[in-house]
Design a protein around this motif. Structure first.
Motif, PDB file in Angstrom:
ATOM      1  N   ALA A 101      -6.171  -6.324  24.646  1.00 29.44           N
ATOM      2  CA  ALA A 101      -7.012  -5.178  24.282  1.00 29.44           C
ATOM      3  C   ALA A 101      -6.303  -4.296  23.252  1.00 29.44           C
ATOM      4  O   ALA A 101      -6.919  -3.866  22.266  1.00 29.44           O
ATOM      5  N   VAL A 102      -5.012  -4.033  23.459  1.00 32.46           N
ATOM      6  CA  VAL A 102      -4.251  -3.221  22.500  1.00 32.46           C
ATOM      7  C   VAL A 102      -4.185  -3.913  21.144  1.00 32.46           C
ATOM      8  O   VAL A 102      -4.339  -3.276  20.097  1.00 32.46           O
ATOM      9  N   LEU A 103      -3.998  -5.219  21.159  1.00 38.23           N
ATOM     10  CA  LEU A 103      -3.949  -5.978  19.911  1.00 38.23           C
ATOM     11  C   LEU A 103      -5.290  -5.909  19.175  1.00 38.23           C
ATOM     12  O   LEU A 103      -5.329  -5.690  17.956  1.00 38.23           O
ATOM     13  N   ILE A 104      -6.375  -6.067  19.900  1.00 35.61           N
ATOM     14  CA  ILE A 104      -7.707  -5.997  19.276  1.00 35.61           C
ATOM     15  C   ILE A 104      -7.963  -4.603  18.715  1.00 35.61           C
ATOM     16  O   ILE A 104      -8.450  -4.453  17.586  1.00 35.61           O
ATOM     17  N   ILE A 105      -7.610  -3.570  19.475  1.00 28.71           N
ATOM     18  CA  ILE A 105      -7.797  -2.193  18.993  1.00 28.71           C
ATOM     19  C   ILE A 105      -6.942  -1.947  17.758  1.00 28.71           C
ATOM     20  O   ILE A 105      -7.397  -1.332  16.789  1.00 28.71           O
ATOM     21  N   ALA A 106      -5.711  -2.440  17.757  1.00 29.84           N
ATOM     22  CA  ALA A 106      -4.826  -2.256  16.598  1.00 29.84           C
ATOM     23  C   ALA A 106      -5.403  -2.947  15.362  1.00 29.84           C
ATOM     24  O   ALA A 106      -5.371  -2.391  14.254  1.00 29.84           O
ATOM     25  N   VAL A 107      -5.932  -4.146  15.535  1.00 25.19           N
ATOM     26  CA  VAL A 107      -6.537  -4.864  14.404  1.00 25.19           C
ATOM     27  C   VAL A 107      -7.750  -4.103  13.886  1.00 25.19           C
ATOM     28  O   VAL A 107      -7.936  -3.958  12.671  1.00 25.19           O
ATOM     29  N   MET A 108      -8.570  -3.587  14.809  1.00 26.32           N
ATOM     30  CA  MET A 108      -9.761  -2.826  14.395  1.00 26.32           C
ATOM     31  C   MET A 108      -9.356  -1.567  13.642  1.00 26.32           C
ATOM     32  O   MET A 108      -9.959  -1.231  12.613  1.00 26.32           O
ATOM     33  N   ILE A 109      -8.332  -0.864  14.118  1.00 26.75           N
ATOM     34  CA  ILE A 109      -7.866   0.352  13.445  1.00 26.75           C
ATOM     35  C   ILE A 109      -7.322   0.015  12.063  1.00 26.75           C
ATOM     36  O   ILE A 109      -7.605   0.704  11.087  1.00 26.75           O
ATOM     37  N   CYS A 110      -6.554  -1.061  11.977  1.00 20.54           N
ATOM     38  CA  CYS A 110      -6.017  -1.474  10.673  1.00 20.54           C
ATOM     39  C   CYS A 110      -7.140  -1.822   9.704  1.00 20.54           C
ATOM     40  O   CYS A 110      -7.098  -1.429   8.534  1.00 20.54           O
ATOM     41  N   MET A 111      -8.138  -2.543  10.195  1.00 18.95           N
ATOM     42  CA  MET A 111      -9.260  -2.891   9.324  1.00 18.95           C
ATOM     43  C   MET A 111     -10.002  -1.641   8.878  1.00 18.95           C
ATOM     44  O   MET A 111     -10.363  -1.506   7.708  1.00 18.95           O
ATOM     45  N   PHE A 112     -10.216  -0.693   9.794  1.00 21.95           N
ATOM     46  CA  PHE A 112     -10.914   0.550   9.454  1.00 21.95           C
ATOM     47  C   PHE A 112     -10.112   1.350   8.437  1.00 21.95           C
ATOM     48  O   PHE A 112     -10.657   1.829   7.442  1.00 21.95           O
ATOM     49  N   CYS A 113      -8.797   1.466   8.681  1.00 25.17           N
ATOM     50  CA  CYS A 113      -7.954   2.242   7.763  1.00 25.17           C
ATOM     51  C   CYS A 113      -7.885   1.585   6.389  1.00 25.17           C
ATOM     52  O   CYS A 113      -7.938   2.267   5.373  1.00 25.17           O
ATOM     53  N   CYS A 114      -7.741   0.272   6.363  1.00 24.46           N
ATOM     54  CA  CYS A 114      -7.662  -0.424   5.079  1.00 24.46           C
ATOM     55  C   CYS A 114      -8.946  -0.256   4.287  1.00 24.46           C
ATOM     56  O   CYS A 114      -8.909  -0.006   3.082  1.00 24.46           O
ATOM     57  N   CYS A 115     -10.078  -0.374   4.953  1.00 27.72           N
ATOM     58  CA  CYS A 115     -11.355  -0.211   4.251  1.00 27.72           C
ATOM     59  C   CYS A 115     -11.509   1.214   3.756  1.00 27.72           C
ATOM     60  O   CYS A 115     -11.960   1.450   2.643  1.00 27.72           O
ATOM     61  N   LYS A 116     -11.129   2.174   4.599  1.00 32.92           N
ATOM     62  CA  LYS A 116     -11.254   3.576   4.209  1.00 32.92           C
ATOM     63  C   LYS A 116     -10.296   3.895   3.068  1.00 32.92           C
ATOM     64  O   LYS A 116     -10.675   4.559   2.113  1.00 32.92           O
ATOM     65  N   CYS A 117      -9.058   3.402   3.159  1.00 34.21           N
ATOM     66  CA  CYS A 117      -8.085   3.650   2.096  1.00 34.21           C
ATOM     67  C   CYS A 117      -8.528   2.991   0.797  1.00 34.21           C
ATOM     68  O   CYS A 117      -8.326   3.536  -0.281  1.00 34.21           O
ATOM     69  N   GLU A 118      -9.134   1.821   0.913  1.00 37.22           N
ATOM     70  CA  GLU A 118      -9.617   1.131  -0.283  1.00 37.22           C
ATOM     71  C   GLU A 118     -10.717   1.944  -0.961  1.00 37.22           C
ATOM     72  O   GLU A 118     -10.751   2.076  -2.168  1.00 37.22           O
ATOM     73  N   ASN A 119     -11.615   2.526  -0.155  1.00 36.46           N
ATOM     74  CA  ASN A 119     -12.680   3.354  -0.715  1.00 36.46           C
ATOM     75  C   ASN A 119     -12.118   4.621  -1.336  1.00 36.46           C
ATOM     76  O   ASN A 119     -12.586   5.059  -2.387  1.00 36.46           O
ATOM     77  N   VAL A 120     -11.108   5.216  -0.685  1.00 33.11           N
ATOM     78  CA  VAL A 120     -10.490   6.417  -1.238  1.00 33.11           C
ATOM     79  C   VAL A 120      -9.833   6.075  -2.568  1.00 33.11           C
ATOM     80  O   VAL A 120      -9.934   6.814  -3.527  1.00 33.11           O
ATOM     81  N   GLY A 121      -9.170   4.935  -2.635  1.00 35.85           N
ATOM     82  CA  GLY A 121      -8.523   4.515  -3.881  1.00 35.85           C
ATOM     83  C   GLY A 121      -9.527   4.313  -4.987  1.00 35.85           C
ATOM     84  O   GLY A 121      -9.311   4.703  -6.138  1.00 35.85           O
ATOM     85  N   SER A 122     -10.671   3.728  -4.676  1.00 39.61           N
ATOM     86  CA  SER A 122     -11.675   3.504  -5.714  1.00 39.61           C
ATOM     87  C   SER A 122     -12.291   4.824  -6.144  1.00 39.61           C
ATOM     88  O   SER A 122     -12.590   5.022  -7.318  1.00 39.61           O
ATOM     89  N   LYS A 123     -12.478   5.760  -5.208  1.00 40.83           N
ATOM     90  CA  LYS A 123     -12.990   7.088  -5.574  1.00 40.83           C
ATOM     91  C   LYS A 123     -11.980   7.798  -6.470  1.00 40.83           C
ATOM     92  O   LYS A 123     -12.355   8.459  -7.435  1.00 40.83           O
ATOM     93  N   ARG A 124     -10.727   7.632  -6.138  1.00 40.79           N
ATOM     94  CA  ARG A 124      -9.671   8.248  -6.934  1.00 40.79           C
ATOM     95  C   ARG A 124      -9.675   7.678  -8.354  1.00 40.79           C
ATOM     96  O   ARG A 124      -9.581   8.419  -9.334  1.00 40.79           O
ATOM     97  N   SER A 125      -9.778   6.353  -8.446  1.00 41.69           N
ATOM     98  CA  SER A 125      -9.774   5.745  -9.778  1.00 41.69           C
ATOM     99  C   SER A 125     -11.045   6.089 -10.543  1.00 41.69           C
ATOM    100  O   SER A 125     -11.002   6.274 -11.762  1.00 41.69           O
TER     101      SER A 125
END
Length: 162
Positions: free
Chosen positions: A93-117
């Motif tokens: 369960a911790v592993l699945i939650i960690a993967v979900m958080i990483c995926m959410f953060c990566c997608c959000k960071c990617e969107n922030v980066g594109s907004k920045r650019s």
């Protein structure tokens, strides 16, 4: 080279004998300790009955009639099946939650980066446009100065043809 018709039945016979000997091997260790029983991976130790049993691989978990989960030991003598199941499910369960958080953060960071650019490109476009307007105004002023210098600033002589 051996013919496959001879090799295949020989392999089946060897696997069958290994299974038979493994089954007997666990039951032979009934009078021993947990450590001796669990040296063989296919064996299960039941503390309540102090028996070494063949692990029931078909049912994944040992049935309660064979040995209760609190008393069943497999792999390690100090950890029962109930603790093992709870620990593994929490870790998964911790592993699945960690993967979900990483995926959410990566997608959000990617969107922030594109907004920045995008914002950076928009600033660059605005700056270029401002420079172009400035040059256009300078060019108009130069043309006006030239017309004034040579006396061409009056009414356009070609305006009566249009």
């Amino acid at each position: 080279m051996m013919d496959l018709r001879v090799l295949f039945p020989a392999l089946l016979l060897i696997c069958g004998l290994a299974t038979v000997f493994t089954d007997d091997e666990c039951e032979k260790k009934n009078a021993t300790s947990c450590e001796d029983c669990l040296k063989n991976v296919s064996c299960l130790w039941c503390i309540k009955t102090k028996q070494c049993l063949t692990y029931p691989a078909k049912t994944i978990l040992p049935p309660h009639s064979l040995c209760p989960l609190n008393d069943a030991r497999w792999g390690l003598c100090w950890m029962n099946f109930q603790t093992l199941i709870i620990t593994l499910s929490v870790l998964v369960a911790v592993l699945i939650i960690a993967v979900m958080i990483c995926m959410f953060c990566c997608c959000k960071c990617e969107n922030v980066g594109s907004k920045r650019s995008e914002a950076k490109m928009q600033r660059h476009a605005n700056k270029t446009k401002a420079k172009q307007e400035e040059r256009r105004a300078e060019m108009k002023q130069r043309h006006k100065d030239i017309r004034d210098k040579y006396g061409l600033s009056g009414p356009n002589p070609y305006s009566k043809f249009s």
